[in-house]
Design a protein around this motif. Structure first.
Motif, PDB file in Angstrom:
ATOM      1  N   MET A  93       1.829   1.978  -3.190  1.00 53.34           N
ATOM      2  CA  MET A  93       1.385   2.457  -4.286  1.00 53.34           C
ATOM      3  C   MET A  93       0.886   3.665  -4.275  1.00 53.34           C
ATOM      4  O   MET A  93      -0.088   4.992  -5.052  1.00 53.34           O
ATOM      5  CB  MET A  93      -0.249   1.455  -4.152  1.00 53.34           C
ATOM      6  CG  MET A  93       0.116   0.383  -4.212  1.00 53.34           C
ATOM      7  SD  MET A  93      -1.304  -0.770  -4.141  1.00 53.34           S
ATOM      8  CE  MET A  93      -2.610   0.460  -5.227  1.00 53.34           C
TER       9      MET A  93
ATOM     10  N   SER B  50      -6.255  -1.689  -2.939  1.00 54.58           N
ATOM     11  CA  SER B  50      -7.031  -0.644  -3.850  1.00 54.58           C
ATOM     12  C   SER B  50      -8.470  -0.990  -3.869  1.00 54.58           C
ATOM     13  O   SER B  50      -9.275   0.063  -4.086  1.00 54.58           O
ATOM     14  CB  SER B  50      -6.103  -0.274  -5.310  1.00 54.58           C
ATOM     15  OG  SER B  50      -6.410  -2.215  -5.995  1.00 54.58           O
TER      16      SER B  50
ATOM     17  N   GLU C 226       0.428  -1.434   0.156  1.00 60.42           N
ATOM     18  CA  GLU C 226      -0.075   0.229   0.199  1.00 60.42           C
ATOM     19  C   GLU C 226       0.852   1.653   0.379  1.00 60.42           C
ATOM     20  O   GLU C 226       0.720   2.301  -0.552  1.00 60.42           O
ATOM     21  CB  GLU C 226      -1.290   0.230   1.107  1.00 60.42           C
ATOM     22  CG  GLU C 226      -1.937   1.044   1.161  1.00 60.42           C
ATOM     23  CD  GLU C 226      -2.601   0.944   2.691  1.00 60.42           C
ATOM     24  OE1 GLU C 226      -3.969   1.466   2.477  1.00 60.42           O
ATOM     25  OE2 GLU C 226      -1.993   0.390   3.448  1.00 60.42           O
TER      26      GLU C 226
END
Length: 627
Positions: A248, A275, A245
C-alpha cells in the motif's frame, strides 16, 4: 511503475525516442533518457512514490552508475538505511536510487536482496557493463534481443520493434506452445530474434556478449513447526498484514480489484485494517441472466458492505469489435486467456478513481485454490482401479452433454477421465493443456510441423522440485509457469494499457516461503480447497463467503461465440484467413466452429486462441507494429 527500454552501442537518440514512445501508456507522466558511449537508456514514468524528485534515469553520487527501473521495491526503506550507514549518499526519496548504491556495494548479485516487483537496467560506465534483471516471480516483464553485436531490451516487445532491422520471423515452436497453453512461456517470444528474460534471472552484457544467469530459485524451506493451528494462523495474519501494508506504499490514491473470491477479499480486509480508513473497491460482472454462473457481483458487494468500502461495479457487454485489436496490441504476442479482456476493462474503470490497485493474483497457487489440486489427490486413489474400470468411466462421461456454465462439473469430469490412464505428471500437464498431440495432428496444416515438446519447460521445472514437497509440487510448478507466463503477464500488460499500476501481494517471496512451509496437507483438508487461508481469514470476512465454491475470473465465451461474437469469429476464422497463415487446416477450423455453434462440443478456449492468433497477425504483421 513505468516502462523501460534501451540498447548498447553508439548513442542513437531517434531510436531511443521511438522505443520510449511505444510504451508511453506505461508512464504517461514523464519521460527520461540517458545516453553515453556504449549505452542508451530510456523510460516512461507513472509517478507513484516520491512525486517531486523521483525522475529517472537516476545515477550514483559521481555519475558512474545509472539505472532505469520499472516496479516497486517494498523493502527499500530498510535497504536505504543500511546503505546510508555504509556511507552512501542519497539525493532523492525514491526506491529507484537504492539500486545504484546496492550495485556499488554488492555488485551484480544484489537483485536477490530486493523484495518487490521489478525490471531494471543498470549501466556501469567504468566497466562498460549493462546489468538487466527481472523480479523473482516475474511480476514485471522484460524482453531482449541480441542483434548486430549489441543488446536491446524493453518492458514490451513493441518497443524493440522500433529497431526496424530487427528480424521478425515467427517462431513455430512458440505458436505450438501458444496453442497448447494459450500463452508463450519464457524464454521464447513469438519472434525467433526476441526472448523474454525468465523470472529470477539477470543478464550481464559486456565485451560484446550477453550472459543470462539465475539469481533466485525456490528456496529450501523447513516444514512449519508443530504448534496449535490458531498460533500458526496468527503468524500468517501478521505476515500477511505486513505484506499488504508494504504493497500500500504510495503517494497517490489506491484501491483493490474485488471479486467474490477469498484472495481479493482477504486483501481488501487487510487493507481496511492496515489503513484504518475506507478503501476503494472495484468489481465487474455481466447483466445478462444467461451468464449468471460467471457473475460474482453479489458476493463482491457483500464483502464491500462488510468492509464499508467505497464500491464501484462495472457491467461487461459482448461488444468487442474495437476491443480485440487493442488487446492484441497491448499484449505484444498471441495470448488467449480471456480474462485479459476483463482485466483491461476493470483497469480502465478503476484508473478514473485511483492510480494503483491491488489484486488477488497468486493466491490460488500459493494456497492451493484450483480444483485440479484436489483432482491430483483423487487420481492417486482412482489410478488403483483396474484399467478396464477407468476406461469404462471415461467412456461414460464422454457421453455427458457439454455445459456453458462456469466451472461445470461435466467438463471437470471429462478432464479427470482423460488423465486416468496416465502417469501423474502427464495427467497434470494434460489438464492444463488445451490441445494434446492428437488434437494438434488433426488441426495443424501439413506444412506446419513444430519439432519440439511444448511442455518441455514444464517437465524440467517439475523435475527440479524437491520430491519432499509431495502434492505441493503441482502448485509450485504453477508458480514457475502459469503464474509467471500467464496471470502476471495479463495483470501487468492489461493494467498498464490503462496506465494503472497493479500490485500483487500474494506474489511476495516471504508469503511464498510461508505457504511452502505448510505443505499440501494443511492447504487441502478433506474436499476443501485453500483450507488454511480460509480458516485464517474467516473472522475478517462475511460467513457466506466461506461457503462459496471456487469461481474463475472468465468471460462467458462459450455462449458469446455462438451469439454476440459469432460474426467476429466468422471474420477472424474465415477460410481465407486460416489459409493465409498456413498454420491450420481450414476444414479442421471450420469443424471446430460448426461443432461449437451447434452445441455438440464446447471449443470456446480453442476458438478464442485461434481468433487471438489471427488478430495478432492483423495487428502486428499485416497492420505493422504501429497499430
Amino acid at each position: 511503475m513505468c516502462g523501460i527500454c534501451g540498447f548498447t552501442g553508439a548513442p542513437d537518440k531517434p531510436l531511443l525516442e521511438r522505443m520510449t514512445a511505444r510504451i508511453q501508456h506505461r508512464g504517461p507522466d514523464s519521460c527520461g533518457f540517458y545516453a553515453a558511449p556504449g549505452v542508451n537508456l530510456g523510460m516512461r514514468r507513472l509517478s507513484i512514490i516520491d512525486l517531486s524528485t523521483g525522475e529517472q534515469p537516476i545515477g550514483n553520487e559521481d555519475g558512474t552508475v545509472w539505472t532505469v527501473f520499472n516496479g516497486e521495491i517494498y523493502n527499500y526503506r530498510e535497504l536505504r538505511a543500511e546503505l546510508s550507514a555504509q556511507g552512501h549518499v542519497f539525493r532523492t526519496a525514491s526506491d529507484t536510487e537504492v539500486l545504484v548504491h546496492l550495485y556499488e556495494q554488492h555488485g551484480a548479485a544484489f537483485p536477490s536482496r530486493l523484495r518487490g516487483m521489478f525490471a531494471f537496467a543498470l549501466w556501469d560506465t567504468a566497466a562498460r557493463r549493462l546489468l538487466v534483471s527481472r523480479d523473482q516471480l516475474g511480476i514485471k516483464p522484460l524482453y531482449y534481443a541480441e542483434h548486430g553485436g549489441e543488446l536491446l531490451f524493453a518492458s514490451e516487445l513493441k518497443s524493440l520493434l522500433a529497431r526496424r532491422d530487427l528480424p521478425r520471423e515467427v517462431d513455430p515452436e512458440a505458436i505450438d506452445a501458444y496453442m497448447t497453453l494459450l500463452n508463450i512461456p519464457a524464454p521464447r517470444s513469438v519472434f525467433k530474434a526476441v526472448k523474454k528474460l525468465p523470472a529470477g534471472h539477470s543478464i550481464v552484457f559486456e565485451n560484446g556478449g550477453a550472459k543470462v544467469s539465475r539469481y533466485w530459485t525456490l528456496p529450501s524451506v523447513e516444514p512449519a513447526p508443530e504448534m496449535p493451528e490458531s498460533e500458526l494462523r496468527a503468524r500468517f495474519l501478521e505476515l500477511f498484514d505486513d505484506t499488504v501494508e508494504k504493497h500500500m506504499l504510495s503517494d497517490v490514491p489506491l484501491g483493490v480489484f474485488l471479486s467474490g473470491g477469498i484472495d481479493s477479499s482477504a486483501i481488501a480486509a487487510s487493507m481496511a485494517r492496515v489503513s484504518g480508513a475506507g478503501i476503494k473497491t472495484f468489481s465487474l460482472g455481466f447483466e445478462d441472466g444467461r451468464d449468471a454462473s460467471y457473475n460474482e457481483l453479489d458476493a463482491a458487494a457483500l464483502t464491500a458492505k462488510h468492509l464499508g468500502s467505497e464500491h464501484r461495479q462495472l457491467f461487461v457487454k459482448p461488444d468487442f469489435a474495437g476491443l480485440l485489436p487493442k488487446l492484441a496490441w497491448h499484449l505484444d504476442e498471441p495470448f488467449a486467456d480471456s480474462s485479459a479482456a476483463l482485466t483491461y476493462l476493470i483497469s480502465k474503470e478503476a484508473v478514473s478513481h485511483v492510480k494503483v490497485a491491488l489484486t488477488g493474483i497468486g493466491g490460488d497457487e500459493l494456497f492451493m485454490g484450483y480444483p485440479r489440486y484436489l483432482g491430483m489427490r483423487a487420481m492417486r486413489y482412482f489410478s488403483r482401479l483396474p484399467a478396464s474400470v477407468r476406461r469404462a468411466f471415461g467412456a461414460v462421461v464422454s457421453l455427458w452433454p457439454e455445459s456453458e456454465a462456469s466451472g461445470a462439473f461435466s467438463g471437470r469430469a471429462k478432464r479427470f477421465a482423460a488423465g486416468a490412464l496416465k502417469e501423474p505428471l502427464d495427467c497434470y500437464l494434460g489438464w492444463i493443456s488445451f490441445l494434446d498431440a492428437r488434437a494438434k495432428a488433426g488441426l495443424y496444416a501439413r506444412g506446419f510441423v513444430p519439432s519440439g515438446d511444448a511442455l518441455a519447460g514444464h517437465r524440467n521445472a517439475f523435475a527440479a522440485l524437491n520430491p519432499a514437497f509431495g502434492d505441493y509440487r503441482f502448485p509450485l510448478l504453477d508458480v514457475n509457469t502459469y503464474l509467471s507466463d500467464d496471470l502476471l503477464v495479463m495483470g501487468d500488460k492489461m493494467s498498464m494499457a490503462a496506465s494503472l499500476e497493479l500490485r500483487v501481494p500474494f506474489c511476495d517471496t516471504r508469503l511464498l516461503e510461508f505457504a511452502m512451509s505448510l505443505g499440501a496437507g494443511r492447504h487441502l483438508r478433506g474436499e476443501r480447497l485453500k483450507s488454511f487461508l480460509k480458516s485464517a481469514v474467516a473472522g475478517r470476512l462475511p460467513p457466506q463467503l466461506m461457503k462459496r465454491r471456487k469461481q474463475g475470473f472468465m468471460l462467458p465465451l462459450s455462449r458469446w461465440l455462438k451469439e454476440e461474437l459469432r460474426g467476429q469469429m466468422a471474420d477472424l476464422l474465415s477460410r481465407e484467413s486460416v489459409a493465409r497463415r498456413g498454420y491450420f487446416r481450414t476444414e479442421a477450423v471450420s469443424a471446430l466452429v460448426s461443432e461449437h455453434c451447434s452445441g455438440r462440443a464446447n471449443h470456446a478456449d480453442r476458438l478464442w486462441a485461434l481468433m487471438m492468433l489471427e488478430q495478432w497477425h492483423r495487428t502486428y504483421a499485416d497492420g505493422g507494429s504501429d497499430a
